[in-house]
Design a protein around this motif. Structure first.
Motif, PDB file in Angstrom:
ATOM      1  N   THR A 224       0.851  -1.188   0.000  1.00  0.00           N
ATOM      2  CA  THR A 224       0.000   0.000   0.000  1.00  0.00           C
ATOM      3  C   THR A 224       0.887   1.237   0.000  1.00  0.00           C
ATOM      4  O   THR A 224       1.705   1.420   0.909  1.00  0.00           O
ATOM      5  CB  THR A 224      -0.897   0.028   1.252  1.00  0.00           C
ATOM      6  OG1 THR A 224      -1.674  -1.164   1.306  1.00  0.00           O
ATOM      7  CG2 THR A 224      -1.803   1.240   1.234  1.00  0.00           C
ATOM      8  N   TRP A 250      -4.565   6.049   0.589  1.00  0.00           N
ATOM      9  CA  TRP A 250      -3.998   4.699   0.637  1.00  0.00           C
ATOM     10  C   TRP A 250      -4.260   4.040  -0.720  1.00  0.00           C
ATOM     11  O   TRP A 250      -5.404   3.784  -1.083  1.00  0.00           O
ATOM     12  CB  TRP A 250      -4.639   3.893   1.756  1.00  0.00           C
ATOM     13  CG  TRP A 250      -4.494   4.513   3.112  1.00  0.00           C
ATOM     14  CD1 TRP A 250      -5.120   5.628   3.579  1.00  0.00           C
ATOM     15  CD2 TRP A 250      -3.664   4.056   4.176  1.00  0.00           C
ATOM     16  NE1 TRP A 250      -4.740   5.901   4.869  1.00  0.00           N
ATOM     17  CE2 TRP A 250      -3.851   4.946   5.274  1.00  0.00           C
ATOM     18  CE3 TRP A 250      -2.795   2.971   4.337  1.00  0.00           C
ATOM     19  CZ2 TRP A 250      -3.194   4.795   6.487  1.00  0.00           C
ATOM     20  CZ3 TRP A 250      -2.150   2.806   5.549  1.00  0.00           C
ATOM     21  CH2 TRP A 250      -2.341   3.705   6.600  1.00  0.00           C
ATOM     22  N   PRO A 252      -3.411   0.944  -3.568  1.00  0.00           N
ATOM     23  CA  PRO A 252      -2.787  -0.359  -3.864  1.00  0.00           C
ATOM     24  C   PRO A 252      -1.542  -0.154  -4.721  1.00  0.00           C
ATOM     25  O   PRO A 252      -1.540   0.665  -5.652  1.00  0.00           O
ATOM     26  CB  PRO A 252      -3.875  -1.104  -4.640  1.00  0.00           C
ATOM     27  CG  PRO A 252      -5.159  -0.460  -4.222  1.00  0.00           C
ATOM     28  CD  PRO A 252      -4.825   0.995  -3.984  1.00  0.00           C
ATOM     29  N   CYS A 305      -7.462  -1.072   0.761  1.00  0.00           N
ATOM     30  CA  CYS A 305      -7.060  -1.488  -0.585  1.00  0.00           C
ATOM     31  C   CYS A 305      -7.790  -2.746  -1.046  1.00  0.00           C
ATOM     32  O   CYS A 305      -7.441  -3.320  -2.088  1.00  0.00           O
ATOM     33  CB  CYS A 305      -5.552  -1.719  -0.640  1.00  0.00           C
ATOM     34  SG  CYS A 305      -4.576  -0.225  -0.378  1.00  0.00           S
ATOM     35  N   TYR A 307      -7.690  -5.772  -0.048  1.00  0.00           N
ATOM     36  CA  TYR A 307      -6.855  -6.968  -0.165  1.00  0.00           C
ATOM     37  C   TYR A 307      -7.479  -8.182   0.540  1.00  0.00           C
ATOM     38  O   TYR A 307      -7.126  -9.311   0.243  1.00  0.00           O
ATOM     39  CB  TYR A 307      -5.468  -6.704   0.437  1.00  0.00           C
ATOM     40  CG  TYR A 307      -4.561  -5.868  -0.428  1.00  0.00           C
ATOM     41  CD1 TYR A 307      -4.508  -6.045  -1.802  1.00  0.00           C
ATOM     42  CD2 TYR A 307      -3.728  -4.897   0.140  1.00  0.00           C
ATOM     43  CE1 TYR A 307      -3.662  -5.277  -2.589  1.00  0.00           C
ATOM     44  CE2 TYR A 307      -2.873  -4.130  -0.641  1.00  0.00           C
ATOM     45  CZ  TYR A 307      -2.854  -4.324  -2.001  1.00  0.00           C
ATOM     46  OH  TYR A 307      -2.003  -3.572  -2.774  1.00  0.00           O
TER      47      TYR A 307
END
Length: 322
Positions: A224, A250, A252, A305, A307
């Motif tokens: 990140t 923030w 990716p 992000c 994830y």
């Protein structure tokens, strides 16, 4: 069976993973220090045979994978202030640490996350061995006297910072909570110091395009980029002080493949199959490793992000259990 060794109370990295273990109907048990201290569960370890009994059920033969997450940080006896409570807390803490060492030895052939040999790797180990592995890190010294600090300051063209050698907790007094952050220091501050002081970590300040937070899981990297608006004009030495800013984003991020390969090889060399680590990308597009935390937090980048790191950890545990 999966064994989770963690906090008794809520832990932002552990509990969401446990939710996924429950969702996938995984075969797991969670054990905390409070289970041992407060006798809420009947726990017995037969040292002669190595058997572990939880509420009358022997589990050692079923254990395939162990997730060790801040298990030792949960020693809370809630004793009175009367003698000898402080010494008792000290003694119990060391009793638990000796028990933990036995668990490392007893189940050394099992799959650990992180690997038990890498759990205690500290900031100084990381910087020393990373530098030996040709991974770029900031120039760092630990000293206890003003003369050496002044020399280091004068030789550092970009300034220097001060930070704890170990991750620092919170200092609580009445209704106030205090925390230690990385800070820039100047000549005025240095001159205010006594000639000698406690051995302290000082580091050359690295010029930053932006900082990158990365979670590593057994060969996979979830990075990140933390972008500060205003032409990245962030004056804070510790980016955590900017986390509440409206100007922070923030994003990716994909680390260079070669850098991922170098870091993967480095992690293997220090017995880490998972960790969180911080990197600075310089204006010259060089990656500078700042530090590694074997049990660092990942909730913020996971959520911001998308994830979904918590489910990936659960899937890793389930896969290695099979």
């Amino acid at each position: 069976m999966i064994v989770v060794l963690s906090y008794d109370w809520y832990e932002q990295g552990t509990d969401p993973v446990i939710d996924w273990l429950i969702y996938h109907k995984a075969n797991f048990v969670k054990i905390t220090i409070q289970d041992l201290l407060n006798k809420r569960e009947n726990c017995k370890i037969n040292i002669n045979t190595g058997e572990i009994w939880i509420n009358g059920k022997e589990i050692s033969k079923d254990i395939n994978v162990i997730w060790f997450r801040r298990f030792e940080d949960d020693v809370r006896l809630n004793l009175s202030d009367k003698f000898p409570s402080k010494q008792a807390e000290f003694e119990v803490d060391h009793e638990i640490r000796e028990l933990t060492k036995f668990l490392f030895s007893r189940f050394k052939e099992k799959k650990w996350m992180p690997h038990y040999k890498g759990i205690d790797v500290n900031k100084l180990d990381v910087l020393y061995y990373a530098n030996k592995a040709k991974i770029k890190v900031p120039t760092t010294v630990v000293c206890n006297n003003k003369n050496d600090l002044i020399t280091f300051f004068k030789n550092s063209l970009t300034g220097i910072i001060i930070k704890p050698i170990r991750h620092s907790g919170y200092f609580i007094k009445e209704k106030n909570t205090y925390s230690i952050y990385t800070n820039s220091i100047d000549e005025k501050f240095i001159n205010s110091l006594p000639e000698n002081f406690t051995a302290t970590l000082f580091q050359e300040k690295v010029k930053s395009k932006f900082e990158i937070r990365v979670f590593y899981l057994d060969g996979e990297f979830f990075a990140t980029a933390i972008i500060i608006n205003n032409n990245n004009n962030n004056t804070e030495a510790d980016i955590k002080l900017s986390f509440e800013s409206k100007d922070i984003n923030w994003i990716p991020y994909k680390l260079p493949t070669k850098y991922e390969q170098e870091m993967h090889a480095f992690f293997q060399s220090i017995n880490l199959n998972t960790c969180s680590f911080d990197v600075i990308l310089t204006p010259d597009n060089e990656n500078i490793l700042l530090e590694i935390n074997p049990v660092g937090q990942y909730s913020a980048p996971s959520n911001r992000c998308n994830y979904n790191i918590e489910e990936k950890i659960a899937n890793w545990l389930i896969k290695n259990d099979k």
